[in-house]
Design a protein around this motif. Structure first.
Motif, PDB file in Angstrom:
ATOM      1  N   ASN A  54       3.056   4.794  -1.230  1.00 17.31           N
ATOM      2  CA  ASN A  54       2.568   5.331   0.030  1.00 17.31           C
ATOM      3  C   ASN A  54       2.522   6.851  -0.037  1.00 17.31           C
ATOM      4  O   ASN A  54       3.182   7.466  -0.879  1.00 17.31           O
ATOM      5  CB  ASN A  54       3.486   4.893   1.175  1.00 17.31           C
ATOM      6  CG  ASN A  54       2.792   4.882   2.520  1.00 17.31           C
ATOM      7  OD1 ASN A  54       1.647   5.308   2.651  1.00 17.31           O
ATOM      8  ND2 ASN A  54       3.500   4.407   3.541  1.00 17.31           N
ATOM      9  N   SER A  55       1.787   7.448   0.882  1.00 16.95           N
ATOM     10  CA  SER A  55       1.741   8.907   0.987  1.00 16.95           C
ATOM     11  C   SER A  55       2.902   9.435   1.819  1.00 16.95           C
ATOM     12  O   SER A  55       3.147  10.638   1.856  1.00 16.95           O
ATOM     13  CB  SER A  55       0.411   9.361   1.595  1.00 16.95           C
ATOM     14  OG  SER A  55       0.245   8.771   2.866  1.00 16.95           O
ATOM     15  N   THR A  56       3.616   8.544   2.498  1.00 14.08           N
ATOM     16  CA  THR A  56       4.811   8.912   3.263  1.00 14.08           C
ATOM     17  C   THR A  56       5.989   8.081   2.758  1.00 14.08           C
ATOM     18  O   THR A  56       5.817   7.064   2.089  1.00 14.08           O
ATOM     19  CB  THR A  56       4.613   8.657   4.769  1.00 14.08           C
ATOM     20  OG1 THR A  56       4.361   7.264   4.970  1.00 14.08           O
ATOM     21  CG2 THR A  56       3.460   9.486   5.321  1.00 14.08           C
ATOM     22  N   GLU A  77      -7.270   5.445  -2.670  1.00 11.89           N
ATOM     23  CA  GLU A  77      -7.287   5.973  -1.301  1.00 11.89           C
ATOM     24  C   GLU A  77      -6.122   6.929  -1.024  1.00 11.89           C
ATOM     25  O   GLU A  77      -6.200   7.757  -0.122  1.00 11.89           O
ATOM     26  CB  GLU A  77      -7.292   4.845  -0.275  1.00 11.89           C
ATOM     27  CG  GLU A  77      -5.971   4.074  -0.215  1.00 11.89           C
ATOM     28  CD  GLU A  77      -6.021   2.899   0.750  1.00 11.89           C
ATOM     29  OE1 GLU A  77      -5.380   2.992   1.802  1.00 11.89           O
ATOM     30  OE2 GLU A  77      -6.699   1.908   0.421  1.00 11.89           O
ATOM     31  N   ASN A  89       5.453   1.634   6.322  1.00 16.09           N
ATOM     32  CA  ASN A  89       4.302   1.543   7.228  1.00 16.09           C
ATOM     33  C   ASN A  89       3.042   2.037   6.529  1.00 16.09           C
ATOM     34  O   ASN A  89       3.017   3.133   5.990  1.00 16.09           O
ATOM     35  CB  ASN A  89       4.533   2.365   8.493  1.00 16.09           C
ATOM     36  CG  ASN A  89       5.693   1.839   9.298  1.00 16.09           C
ATOM     37  OD1 ASN A  89       6.041   0.665   9.206  1.00 16.09           O
ATOM     38  ND2 ASN A  89       6.309   2.707  10.079  1.00 16.09           N
ATOM     39  N   ASN A  90       2.013   1.211   6.522  1.00 23.65           N
ATOM     40  CA  ASN A  90       0.724   1.507   5.902  1.00 23.65           C
ATOM     41  C   ASN A  90       0.798   1.715   4.387  1.00 23.65           C
ATOM     42  O   ASN A  90      -0.095   2.323   3.801  1.00 23.65           O
ATOM     43  CB  ASN A  90       0.072   2.725   6.563  1.00 23.65           C
ATOM     44  CG  ASN A  90      -0.174   2.503   8.035  1.00 23.65           C
ATOM     45  OD1 ASN A  90      -0.686   1.459   8.424  1.00 23.65           O
ATOM     46  ND2 ASN A  90       0.222   3.451   8.849  1.00 23.65           N
ATOM     47  N   SER A  91       1.866   1.239   3.774  1.00 20.91           N
ATOM     48  CA  SER A  91       1.988   1.353   2.316  1.00 20.91           C
ATOM     49  C   SER A  91       1.114   0.302   1.639  1.00 20.91           C
ATOM     50  O   SER A  91       0.677  -0.669   2.256  1.00 20.91           O
ATOM     51  CB  SER A  91       3.443   1.188   1.882  1.00 20.91           C
ATOM     52  OG  SER A  91       3.916  -0.116   2.189  1.00 20.91           O
ATOM     53  N   ILE A  92       0.887   0.509   0.358  1.00 18.38           N
ATOM     54  CA  ILE A  92       0.097  -0.435  -0.439  1.00 18.38           C
ATOM     55  C   ILE A  92       1.052  -1.268  -1.273  1.00 18.38           C
ATOM     56  O   ILE A  92       1.866  -0.726  -2.032  1.00 18.38           O
ATOM     57  CB  ILE A  92      -0.902   0.311  -1.335  1.00 18.38           C
ATOM     58  CG1 ILE A  92      -1.908   1.084  -0.478  1.00 18.38           C
ATOM     59  CG2 ILE A  92      -1.608  -0.656  -2.282  1.00 18.38           C
ATOM     60  CD1 ILE A  92      -2.857   1.971  -1.283  1.00 18.38           C
ATOM     61  N   ARG A 125       6.040  -0.966  -3.582  1.00 18.51           N
ATOM     62  CA  ARG A 125       4.961  -0.411  -2.767  1.00 18.51           C
ATOM     63  C   ARG A 125       4.749   1.051  -3.130  1.00 18.51           C
ATOM     64  O   ARG A 125       5.608   1.678  -3.719  1.00 18.51           O
ATOM     65  CB  ARG A 125       5.320  -0.505  -1.276  1.00 18.51           C
ATOM     66  CG  ARG A 125       5.541  -1.912  -0.795  1.00 18.51           C
ATOM     67  CD  ARG A 125       6.015  -1.922   0.671  1.00 18.51           C
ATOM     68  NE  ARG A 125       6.002  -3.238   1.231  1.00 18.51           N
ATOM     69  CZ  ARG A 125       4.939  -3.850   1.735  1.00 18.51           C
ATOM     70  NH1 ARG A 125       3.779  -3.222   1.773  1.00 18.51           N
ATOM     71  NH2 ARG A 125       5.013  -5.063   2.210  1.00 18.51           N
TER      72      ARG A 125
END
Length: 166
Positions: free
Chosen positions: A82-84, A133, A88-91, A80
């Motif tokens: 992610n920005s964090t 994004e 959670n909410n990862s791509i 995955r």
């Protein structure tokens, strides 16, 4: 008899013969031991603490992902971004089932590719994943995440590395 039941039978017999109280902490869920990345410039997290950089113009954007897992059963591995530093909410970029007799057993690797138009793919995926994004500017610091999940329960665990996406 499959391996899971054989291990449970052996554990039961050893406990019964020994006369001691059984340890009920047995957990067949996969345990992620290591997650390493070799970036565009050859920086390897297995041997270095240097910052990671993934550059679409170096070696055509190719980089390597490696993992080690302790698991008595098959498990799912997910790569995955992610920005964090969490899932959670990862791509989701890549997913596969690993285990005994499969291409990835207690460990595996994937060659991934990052393109200049912000697509990411691993293991020659037919459909690269658009991560635009997450890119607000170049370079952009993101988190590459490796997650392992038990196939028989909701349990998942993960590790991450901060990467500079050029």
């Amino acid at each position: 008899m499959n391996n899971k039941y054989f291990v449970l039978l052996v554990c039961f017999l050893l406990t019964a013969c020994g006369g001691e109280e059984a340890d009920h902490s047995f957990n067949p869920a996969p345990s992620l031991v290591r997650f390493d990345v070799v970036d565009s410039y050859g920086v390897d997290t297995a041997t270095s603490n240097q910052p990671l950089t993934i550059d679409p113009y170096i070696y055509n954007g190719l980089f390597d992902v490696f993992w080690r897992v302790n698991s008595l059963e098959d498990y799912r591995v997910n790569i995955r971004i992610n920005s964090t530093a969490n899932v959670n909410n990862s791509i989701l970029v890549y997913s596969d089932v690993c285990g005994i007799g499969l291409a990835c057993d207690q460990g595996g690797n994937s060659i991934c590719e990052y393109t200049s138009d912000f697509y990411l793919s691993c293991s020659n995926a037919r459909h690269p994943t658009d991560i635009a994004e997450l890119i607000k500017r170049v370079p952009q610091d993101l988190y590459l995440i490796l997650e392992v999940c038990d196939l028989d329960s909701p349990y998942c665990g993960y590790l991450y590395h901060r990467v500079s996406m050029q």
